[in-house]
Write an enzyme that holds these catalytic residues in place. Structure first.
Site, mmCIF file in Angstrom:
data_model
loop_
_atom_site.group_PDB
_atom_site.id
_atom_site.type_symbol
_atom_site.label_atom_id
_atom_site.label_comp_id
_atom_site.label_asym_id
_atom_site.label_seq_id
_atom_site.Cartn_x
_atom_site.Cartn_y
_atom_site.Cartn_z
ATOM 1 N N LEU A 136 2.319 -20.053 2.805
ATOM 2 C CA LEU A 136 3.038 -20.055 4.087
ATOM 3 C C LEU A 136 3.507 -21.454 4.489
ATOM 4 C CD1 LEU A 136 0.726 -17.593 6.084
ATOM 5 C CD2 LEU A 136 2.773 -17.062 4.733
ATOM 6 N N GLY A 169 8.737 -21.855 7.916
ATOM 7 C CA GLY A 169 9.673 -20.723 7.967
ATOM 8 C C GLY A 169 8.931 -19.436 8.267
ATOM 9 N N HIS A 170 7.859 -19.191 7.499
ATOM 10 C CA HIS A 170 7.032 -18.007 7.755
ATOM 11 C C HIS A 170 6.455 -18.064 9.172
ATOM 12 C CE1 HIS A 170 6.430 -18.464 3.228
ATOM 13 N NE2 HIS A 170 6.915 -17.236 3.325
ATOM 14 N N LYS A 173 17.129 -16.384 5.737
ATOM 15 C CA LYS A 173 17.132 -17.167 4.494
ATOM 16 C C LYS A 173 17.437 -16.249 3.310
ATOM 17 C CE LYS A 173 15.517 -20.398 1.498
ATOM 18 N NZ LYS A 173 15.085 -19.598 0.399
ATOM 19 N N GLN A 207 18.621 -9.635 1.071
ATOM 20 C CA GLN A 207 17.390 -8.841 1.196
ATOM 21 C C GLN A 207 17.298 -8.224 2.596
ATOM 22 O OE1 GLN A 207 13.408 -10.395 -0.110
ATOM 23 N NE2 GLN A 207 13.080 -10.691 2.059
HETATM 24 P P1 AMP Z 1 8.522 -14.800 1.157
HETATM 25 O O1 AMP Z 1 7.084 -15.173 1.353
HETATM 26 O O2 AMP Z 1 9.316 -15.833 0.436
HETATM 27 O O3 AMP Z 1 8.685 -13.413 0.609
HETATM 28 O O4 AMP Z 1 9.168 -14.751 2.612
HETATM 29 C C1 AMP Z 1 8.638 -13.934 3.619
HETATM 30 C C2 AMP Z 1 9.604 -13.891 4.768
HETATM 31 O O5 AMP Z 1 9.811 -15.205 5.279
HETATM 32 C C3 AMP Z 1 10.984 -13.353 4.365
HETATM 33 O O6 AMP Z 1 11.457 -12.501 5.388
HETATM 34 C C4 AMP Z 1 11.809 -14.612 4.249
HETATM 35 O O7 AMP Z 1 13.187 -14.410 4.476
HETATM 36 C C5 AMP Z 1 11.204 -15.456 5.364
HETATM 37 N N1 AMP Z 1 11.474 -16.877 5.141
HETATM 38 C C6 AMP Z 1 11.241 -17.590 4.017
HETATM 39 N N2 AMP Z 1 11.684 -18.866 4.164
HETATM 40 C C7 AMP Z 1 12.222 -18.946 5.402
HETATM 41 C C8 AMP Z 1 12.860 -19.986 6.151
HETATM 42 N N3 AMP Z 1 13.029 -21.205 5.657
HETATM 43 N N4 AMP Z 1 13.286 -19.697 7.396
HETATM 44 C C9 AMP Z 1 13.131 -18.453 7.920
HETATM 45 N N5 AMP Z 1 12.543 -17.425 7.267
HETATM 46 C C10 AMP Z 1 12.088 -17.671 6.034
#
Ligand code: AMP
Length: 278
Positions: free
Chosen positions: A30, A33-34, A151, A155
């Site tokens: 995490l 962003g998360h 981002k 998806q």
């Molecule tokens: P992931 O762990 O990469 O599957 O991401 C989980 C969620 O966090 C997904 O909905 C991503 O789009 C979102 N996410 C990842 N990076 C960012 C970011 N920099 N800004 C906003 N949301 C993000």
């Protein structure tokens, strides 16, 4: 915060939740962003559930499944501090059977851009998100709110379509992209970048800034914008630059309020994506 590993435990823990739930599915490692998704879910709901599951079916042969960053202990602390109520960390066996019924991404929107570069990736994403949304929204009196980042724009679009096509009792909440102070969009995969690659990676957000500057100057022609972006991206390997509307149809001119400009590049061995919503 309760940490649960099984569906049964999760549903037991949420049985007495009478009010709204915000759900944030992640693959862990995490970052801010998360955290921004979790914070938004925290302010908009009475209870917040986060899942951490590195989903094998969305990784293609030869991709980084084995080396994908895993930081369970740090992630638990982050969730605890962010006021998460339940952290769901299922095992692969809990989520998948051997001979599964599969979800396939739609023929057009699912197979362009990321879908064409990573064939089968979105099938795996939709499969796991469908499972997670069903598990968390099970027996809820009101619509579950699920938070996804812009981002991963394609998806987000496909998940929104899946919720509509399968009549799920879920509202998808899009969340803005969080960036480093230098513009780099935060991603769990940024840890793969060397110092030099990190500098090169800044060209992705710079190219998008350049595009938005052109739009502000009323230069809306897609080909011109793409050419200018290519120039900014000359030090990295471009996989695609695309200018699409919110339905992910390529457009020849930017339409203010209905455009997403996307870029995917390889910086060394690392594949990075970024985008801007106009
Ligand atoms: P992931 O762990 O990469 O599957 O991401 C989980 C969620 O966090 C997904 O909905 C991503 O789009 C979102 N996410 C990842 N990076 C960012 C970011 N920099 N800004 C906003 N949301 C993000």
């Amino acid at each position: 915060m309760i940490i649960v590993n099984s569906i049964k435990e999760l549903q037991q823990a949420t049985k007495n939740f009478k009010s709204s739930i915000g759900f944030v599915p992640t693959m862990g490692a995490l970052h801010e962003g998360h955290l921004s998704l979790i914070q938004k879910a925290r302010t908009e709901n009475d209870k917040v559930i986060v899942s951490i599951f590195v989903n094998p079916t969305q990784f293609l042969e030869g991709e980084d499944l084995d080396k994908y960053p895993r930081k369970d202990e740090a992630d638990k602390k982050i969730c605890q501090l962010a006021g998460v109520d339940i952290l769901f960390m299922p095992s692969i066996d809990m989520m998948y059977e051997k001979d599964e019924l599969n979800i396939t991404a739609p023929a057009i929107r699912g197979f362009i851009l990321e879908g064409s570069k990573r064939a089968g990736h979105f099938d795996g994403v939709l499969q796991i998100v469908m499972k997670l949304l069903n598990i968390v929204s099970y027996n809820r009196p009101s619509k579950l709110r699920a938070y996804f980042g812009k981002k991963d724009a394609q998806q987000l679009s496909l998940i929104t379509q899946m919720v509509k096509n399968y009549f799920l009792n879920v509202e998808i909440i899009p969340c803005d992209i969080v960036r480093d102070s230098n513009g780099l969009a935060l991603s769990s995969r940024n840890v793969y970048l060397s110092k030099e690659e990190r500098t090169k990676a800044l060209s992705l957000s710079r190219s998008l800034k350049c595009a938005s500057k052109l739009v502000m100057q009323n230069k809306l022609d897609s080909d011109t914008i793409i050419q200018e972006m290519q120039e900014v991206l000359r030090e990295v390997e471009i996989e695609y630059i695309a200018i699409v509307n919110r339905e992910f149809k390529q457009i020849s001119n930017v339409i203010i309020g209905n455009t997403i400009i996307l870029v995917a590049c390889r910086v060394g061995d690392t594949r990075l994506i970024d985008n801007i919503w106009i």
